[in-house]
Design a protein around this motif. Structure first.
Motif, PDB file in Angstrom:
ATOM      1  N   THR A   3      -8.335   0.240   4.246  1.00 41.18           N
ATOM      2  CA  THR A   3      -9.176  -0.831   3.723  1.00 41.18           C
ATOM      3  C   THR A   3      -9.059  -0.925   2.206  1.00 41.18           C
ATOM      4  O   THR A   3      -8.910  -2.022   1.659  1.00 41.18           O
ATOM      5  CB  THR A   3     -10.643  -0.611   4.140  1.00 41.18           C
ATOM      6  OG1 THR A   3     -10.710  -0.557   5.565  1.00 41.18           O
ATOM      7  CG2 THR A   3     -11.540  -1.717   3.629  1.00 41.18           C
ATOM      8  N   SER A   4      -9.090   0.210   1.526  1.00 46.47           N
ATOM      9  CA  SER A   4      -8.956   0.222   0.063  1.00 46.47           C
ATOM     10  C   SER A   4      -7.622  -0.341  -0.377  1.00 46.47           C
ATOM     11  O   SER A   4      -7.544  -1.111  -1.341  1.00 46.47           O
ATOM     12  CB  SER A   4      -9.106   1.649  -0.483  1.00 46.47           C
ATOM     13  OG  SER A   4     -10.365   2.152  -0.166  1.00 46.47           O
ATOM     14  N   MET A   5      -6.573   0.048   0.326  1.00 44.97           N
ATOM     15  CA  MET A   5      -5.250  -0.479  -0.020  1.00 44.97           C
ATOM     16  C   MET A   5      -5.185  -1.980   0.243  1.00 44.97           C
ATOM     17  O   MET A   5      -4.586  -2.725  -0.525  1.00 44.97           O
ATOM     18  CB  MET A   5      -4.157   0.238   0.773  1.00 44.97           C
ATOM     19  CG  MET A   5      -3.951   1.683   0.365  1.00 44.97           C
ATOM     20  SD  MET A   5      -3.510   1.864  -1.366  1.00 44.97           S
ATOM     21  CE  MET A   5      -1.901   1.114  -1.369  1.00 44.97           C
ATOM     22  N   GLY A   6      -5.795  -2.422   1.331  1.00 40.17           N
ATOM     23  CA  GLY A   6      -5.823  -3.845   1.636  1.00 40.17           C
ATOM     24  C   GLY A   6      -6.512  -4.644   0.543  1.00 40.17           C
ATOM     25  O   GLY A   6      -6.045  -5.712   0.139  1.00 40.17           O
ATOM     26  N   VAL A   7      -7.611  -4.111   0.031  1.00 43.43           N
ATOM     27  CA  VAL A   7      -8.317  -4.759  -1.073  1.00 43.43           C
ATOM     28  C   VAL A   7      -7.433  -4.773  -2.314  1.00 43.43           C
ATOM     29  O   VAL A   7      -7.317  -5.794  -3.000  1.00 43.43           O
ATOM     30  CB  VAL A   7      -9.665  -4.052  -1.353  1.00 43.43           C
ATOM     31  CG1 VAL A   7     -10.280  -4.541  -2.663  1.00 43.43           C
ATOM     32  CG2 VAL A   7     -10.623  -4.248  -0.184  1.00 43.43           C
ATOM     33  N   ALA A   8      -6.786  -3.650  -2.591  1.00 46.29           N
ATOM     34  CA  ALA A   8      -5.961  -3.532  -3.800  1.00 46.29           C
ATOM     35  C   ALA A   8      -4.810  -4.526  -3.815  1.00 46.29           C
ATOM     36  O   ALA A   8      -4.442  -5.036  -4.877  1.00 46.29           O
ATOM     37  CB  ALA A   8      -5.427  -2.111  -3.940  1.00 46.29           C
ATOM     38  N   GLU A  12      -6.853  -7.912   2.740  1.00 44.40           N
ATOM     39  CA  GLU A  12      -7.991  -7.357   3.465  1.00 44.40           C
ATOM     40  C   GLU A  12      -7.920  -7.653   4.959  1.00 44.40           C
ATOM     41  O   GLU A  12      -8.238  -6.797   5.785  1.00 44.40           O
ATOM     42  CB  GLU A  12      -9.322  -7.906   2.914  1.00 44.40           C
ATOM     43  CG  GLU A  12      -9.639  -7.458   1.513  1.00 44.40           C
ATOM     44  CD  GLU A  12      -9.161  -8.449   0.443  1.00 44.40           C
ATOM     45  OE1 GLU A  12      -8.334  -9.339   0.756  1.00 44.40           O
ATOM     46  OE2 GLU A  12      -9.589  -8.312  -0.703  1.00 44.40           O
ATOM     47  N   ASP A  13      -7.483  -8.867   5.319  1.00 45.74           N
ATOM     48  CA  ASP A  13      -7.397  -9.236   6.732  1.00 45.74           C
ATOM     49  C   ASP A  13      -6.374  -8.382   7.476  1.00 45.74           C
ATOM     50  O   ASP A  13      -6.630  -7.927   8.590  1.00 45.74           O
ATOM     51  CB  ASP A  13      -7.046 -10.718   6.889  1.00 45.74           C
ATOM     52  CG  ASP A  13      -8.181 -11.631   6.442  1.00 45.74           C
ATOM     53  OD1 ASP A  13      -9.319 -11.145   6.298  1.00 45.74           O
ATOM     54  OD2 ASP A  13      -7.910 -12.831   6.235  1.00 45.74           O
ATOM     55  N   GLU A  17      -7.125  -5.756  10.476  1.00 48.02           N
ATOM     56  CA  GLU A  17      -6.399  -5.839  11.749  1.00 48.02           C
ATOM     57  C   GLU A  17      -5.747  -4.503  12.105  1.00 48.02           C
ATOM     58  O   GLU A  17      -5.807  -4.050  13.251  1.00 48.02           O
ATOM     59  CB  GLU A  17      -5.338  -6.934  11.658  1.00 48.02           C
ATOM     60  CG  GLU A  17      -4.567  -7.136  12.940  1.00 48.02           C
ATOM     61  CD  GLU A  17      -3.490  -8.204  12.800  1.00 48.02           C
ATOM     62  OE1 GLU A  17      -2.382  -7.962  13.324  1.00 48.02           O
ATOM     63  OE2 GLU A  17      -3.757  -9.248  12.182  1.00 48.02           O
ATOM     64  N   LEU A  18      -5.141  -3.865  11.120  1.00 52.22           N
ATOM     65  CA  LEU A  18      -4.508  -2.555  11.342  1.00 52.22           C
ATOM     66  C   LEU A  18      -5.553  -1.518  11.738  1.00 52.22           C
ATOM     67  O   LEU A  18      -5.350  -0.739  12.674  1.00 52.22           O
ATOM     68  CB  LEU A  18      -3.746  -2.112  10.103  1.00 52.22           C
ATOM     69  CG  LEU A  18      -3.052  -0.761  10.161  1.00 52.22           C
ATOM     70  CD1 LEU A  18      -2.040  -0.717  11.296  1.00 52.22           C
ATOM     71  CD2 LEU A  18      -2.363  -0.478   8.832  1.00 52.22           C
ATOM     72  N   ASN A  19      -6.686  -1.510  11.055  1.00 47.82           N
ATOM     73  CA  ASN A  19      -7.760  -0.574  11.402  1.00 47.82           C
ATOM     74  C   ASN A  19      -8.256  -0.821  12.823  1.00 47.82           C
ATOM     75  O   ASN A  19      -8.476   0.130  13.579  1.00 47.82           O
ATOM     76  CB  ASN A  19      -8.924  -0.698  10.418  1.00 47.82           C
ATOM     77  CG  ASN A  19      -8.686   0.064   9.143  1.00 47.82           C
ATOM     78  OD1 ASN A  19      -7.908   1.008   9.102  1.00 47.82           O
ATOM     79  ND2 ASN A  19      -9.354  -0.360   8.083  1.00 47.82           N
TER      80      ASN A  19
END
Length: 154
Positions: A3-8, A12-13, A17-19
């Motif tokens: 999630t943090s990497m997705g935000v960075a 984020e979506d 989805e991966l999570n």
């Protein structure tokens, strides 16, 4: 972490989805494992110098509900000297091997206590890629570790 990497990277979506996909797979594996009845106890070991063995924490095994003698997240690893190897009494042992599994097998076999362990006597020792199990924290490493778990416990 995902999630943090997705935000960075402003994805984020994709991270969500991966999570969700990983969580779905964990639940599916958990459901299949529940069909086994009670889960076997599992220990994750890594070998070191001079017969030292490291009993390592594993959040994935914990998430799947496997009992066992694993280090806690606060400890991360527990060091076992060659003389303490008989403390490993789990039903299943997963051994991380960075290089040649034969070298790791030979190193463990040099300890006379190894052959006395319940998992060794019952043929429930499984060698896995230590780069995934010992230090692999990426989504791909998680997928490959789940593949190993399905192979070991199917």
């Amino acid at each position: 972490l995902v999630t943090s990497m997705g935000v960075a990277v402003r994805r984020e979506d994709a991270a969500a989805e991966l999570n969700a996909r990983t969580e779905d797979r964990l639940l599916a594996i958990k459901d299949r494992l529940s069909a086994l009845g009670s889960l076997p106890s599992v220990t994750l070991l890594r070998t070191g110098e001079n017969g030292v063995v490291y009993n390592q924490v594993d959040a994935l095994l914990d998430a799947l509900g496997f009992p066992g003698e694993r280090a806690t997240s606060e400890e991360f690893t527990r060091t076992l000297t060659a003389e303490q190897l008989d403390q490993v009494t789990s039903d299943v042992i997963i051994v991380g091997a960075f290089q040649d599994q034969q070298d790791v097998r030979a190193q463990l076999a040099m300890n006379p206590l190894w052959e006395r362990l319940p998992a060794v006597r019952s043929g429930n020792v499984h060698y896995v890629d230590d780069s995934l199990w010992g230090s692999g924290y990426s989504p791909r490493a998680t997928e490959l570790r789940l593949d190993d778990i399905e192979r070991i416990f199917s």
